[in-house]
Design a protein around this motif. Sequence first.
Motif, PDB file in Angstrom:
ATOM      1  N   GLN A 189       8.503  -3.521  -9.620  1.00 14.67           N
ATOM      2  CA  GLN A 189       8.444  -4.487  -8.512  1.00 14.67           C
ATOM      3  C   GLN A 189       9.477  -5.591  -8.728  1.00 14.67           C
ATOM      4  O   GLN A 189       9.527  -6.219  -9.781  1.00 14.67           O
ATOM      5  CB  GLN A 189       7.037  -5.079  -8.386  1.00 14.67           C
ATOM      6  N   ILE A 190      10.296  -5.809  -7.717  1.00 12.83           N
ATOM      7  CA  ILE A 190      11.294  -6.882  -7.794  1.00 12.83           C
ATOM      8  C   ILE A 190      10.924  -7.917  -6.744  1.00 12.83           C
ATOM      9  O   ILE A 190      10.849  -7.602  -5.550  1.00 12.83           O
ATOM     10  CB  ILE A 190      12.712  -6.322  -7.522  1.00 12.83           C
ATOM     11  N   THR A 200      10.294   1.827  -6.476  1.00 11.34           N
ATOM     12  CA  THR A 200      10.678   0.415  -6.602  1.00 11.34           C
ATOM     13  C   THR A 200      10.192  -0.312  -5.358  1.00 11.34           C
ATOM     14  O   THR A 200      10.463   0.127  -4.240  1.00 11.34           O
ATOM     15  CB  THR A 200      12.204   0.262  -6.726  1.00 11.34           C
ATOM     16  N   LEU A 201       9.478  -1.391  -5.568  1.00 12.14           N
ATOM     17  CA  LEU A 201       9.017  -2.225  -4.462  1.00 12.14           C
ATOM     18  C   LEU A 201       9.794  -3.534  -4.507  1.00 12.14           C
ATOM     19  O   LEU A 201       9.752  -4.244  -5.517  1.00 12.14           O
ATOM     20  CB  LEU A 201       7.512  -2.483  -4.599  1.00 12.14           C
ATOM     21  N   GLU A 247       0.840  -1.210   0.000  1.00  7.79           N
ATOM     22  CA  GLU A 247       0.000   0.000   0.000  1.00  7.79           C
ATOM     23  C   GLU A 247       0.869   1.250   0.000  1.00  7.79           C
ATOM     24  O   GLU A 247       0.523   2.248  -0.642  1.00  7.79           O
ATOM     25  CB  GLU A 247      -0.934   0.016   1.213  1.00  7.79           C
ATOM     26  N   ILE A 248       1.982   1.213   0.721  1.00 10.49           N
ATOM     27  CA  ILE A 248       2.875   2.389   0.753  1.00 10.49           C
ATOM     28  C   ILE A 248       3.451   2.627  -0.647  1.00 10.49           C
ATOM     29  O   ILE A 248       3.491   3.754  -1.136  1.00 10.49           O
ATOM     30  CB  ILE A 248       3.994   2.197   1.810  1.00 10.49           C
ATOM     31  N   ALA A 249       3.875   1.539  -1.297  1.00  6.42           N
ATOM     32  CA  ALA A 249       4.429   1.678  -2.651  1.00  6.42           C
ATOM     33  C   ALA A 249       3.372   2.251  -3.594  1.00  6.42           C
ATOM     34  O   ALA A 249       3.653   3.135  -4.410  1.00  6.42           O
ATOM     35  CB  ALA A 249       4.906   0.319  -3.148  1.00  6.42           C
ATOM     36  N   ILE A 297       1.435  -4.173  -8.712  1.00 10.91           N
ATOM     37  CA  ILE A 297       0.866  -2.825  -8.806  1.00 10.91           C
ATOM     38  C   ILE A 297       1.346  -2.205 -10.114  1.00 10.91           C
ATOM     39  O   ILE A 297       2.543  -2.204 -10.395  1.00 10.91           O
ATOM     40  CB  ILE A 297       1.360  -1.963  -7.621  1.00 10.91           C
ATOM     41  N   SER A 298       0.400  -1.670 -10.893  1.00 12.38           N
ATOM     42  CA  SER A 298       0.827  -1.145 -12.181  1.00 12.38           C
ATOM     43  C   SER A 298       1.579   0.172 -11.980  1.00 12.38           C
ATOM     44  O   SER A 298       1.274   0.943 -11.076  1.00 12.38           O
ATOM     45  CB  SER A 298      -0.371  -0.950 -13.109  1.00 12.38           C
TER      46      SER A 298
END
Length: 399
Positions: free
Chosen positions: A249-250, A233-234, A220-222, A244-245
């Motif tokens: 995300q890694i 970057t998550l 949610e923070i990302a 999340i679009s």
Amino acid sequence: MNNIENKKILLIICGGISAYKSLEIIRLLKKKGACVKTILTKSAKEFVTPLSVASLSQEKVYDDLFSHENESEMDHISLSRWSDLILVAPATANTIFKLSSGSSDDLASTVILASNKDVFLVPAMNVRMWEHTSTKENLKKLMNFGYQIIGPEIGDMACGEYGQGKMTEPVEIVGSIELYFSNLKKNNNFKALVTAGPTHEYIDPVRYISNRSSGKQGHEIAKSLKKNGFETTLISGPTNLEPISGINQINVNSAEEMFKAVLNCLPTDVAIFSAAVSDFKIKNKEKYKIKKKESMNLHLEKNIDILNHISKHNSLRPKLVIGFAAETNNLNEHAKKKLTEKNCDWIIANDVSDNTIGFGSNFNEVSIFYKNMRYEKLPKMKKTFLADNIVKKVISHLN
Ligand code: CTP
């Protein structure tokens, strides 16, 4: 170019005497080059006509939840997805009540409930209605949902009374919208990193040790950072959450992989370490599946503390480093200790002994501890709204 040019604003007009001012809002937004679509509630049509709204906005006016004409368009979804921002002006006491209780009995309330965009409310009502405890309670809920409130102002009212409740002037409303978009643009220059979820430390190819964590709060923070214009970057351990679009995300498994991914992603302006990293890893991971036996010992060794390493790094440390502290007891003490020992700017601490918040739940209740040892306790709220709250604080810190 101003910050409103080409922006898509969905204006929801509710039934109040100040609805006439909404026509001026449309005029000002159009003058600045925005595209404005409007929804009129049933009672709004008693105050302004669809014809005048359509003429000023040069767009069709929406009103019915179910329209035979546009049934395939699903207005309540498509309007929200189309917009960059939803503005409700005037927001009457009744609308505020309906939105605070998740009502969806007309197009306006349904669009907002189904929305993934920021919502600005411009309340306007009689002073007694504004001061009523129920309105205050409803408003508190809406603020917790992350909705932004503009006004109301103090002054003479159409009903002849004096006090707070007057709708903010259109030029100021448009000014707030301009500020919102200009902040978004400013945040575009900021880079953010978030770690989230658990790590899996493999014992053999089929077994692992891990920490409890759904990853929801970090994701949610990302999401909120991205929504607010950050290049995000998550780095996520294994979760069941949808990607999340628009963010990088890694996905990683172990703490070691998470650490390497964090190093690759730095430098950033802010780093938020919400992952529940396993403190230990297996000393000698087995190549093949371990066969059943009467008993076995696991030899564990300490994992690298990612937060600690980065926050003490001379060149890699982001301007703002935020850690989490999940505790079952002595929350404040442990949080303060982690704040100092891990050289963080802030620690977000939550009590994970309560099952209605934290692990797996959609709600969270945290305290934020700052470097100067000041701390604030936030009320229990949805993880989405807590994320927006944290990001708002990050933005004001960075700016
Ligand atoms: N953290 C980390 N790497 C680790 C362990 C923790 O980056 N190997 C980060 C977490 O992401 C969190 C903070 O450190 O932001 C605190 O994590 P927490 O699990 O609450 O505390 P620990 O430092 O592991 O200490 P303890 O388990 O003794 O409470």
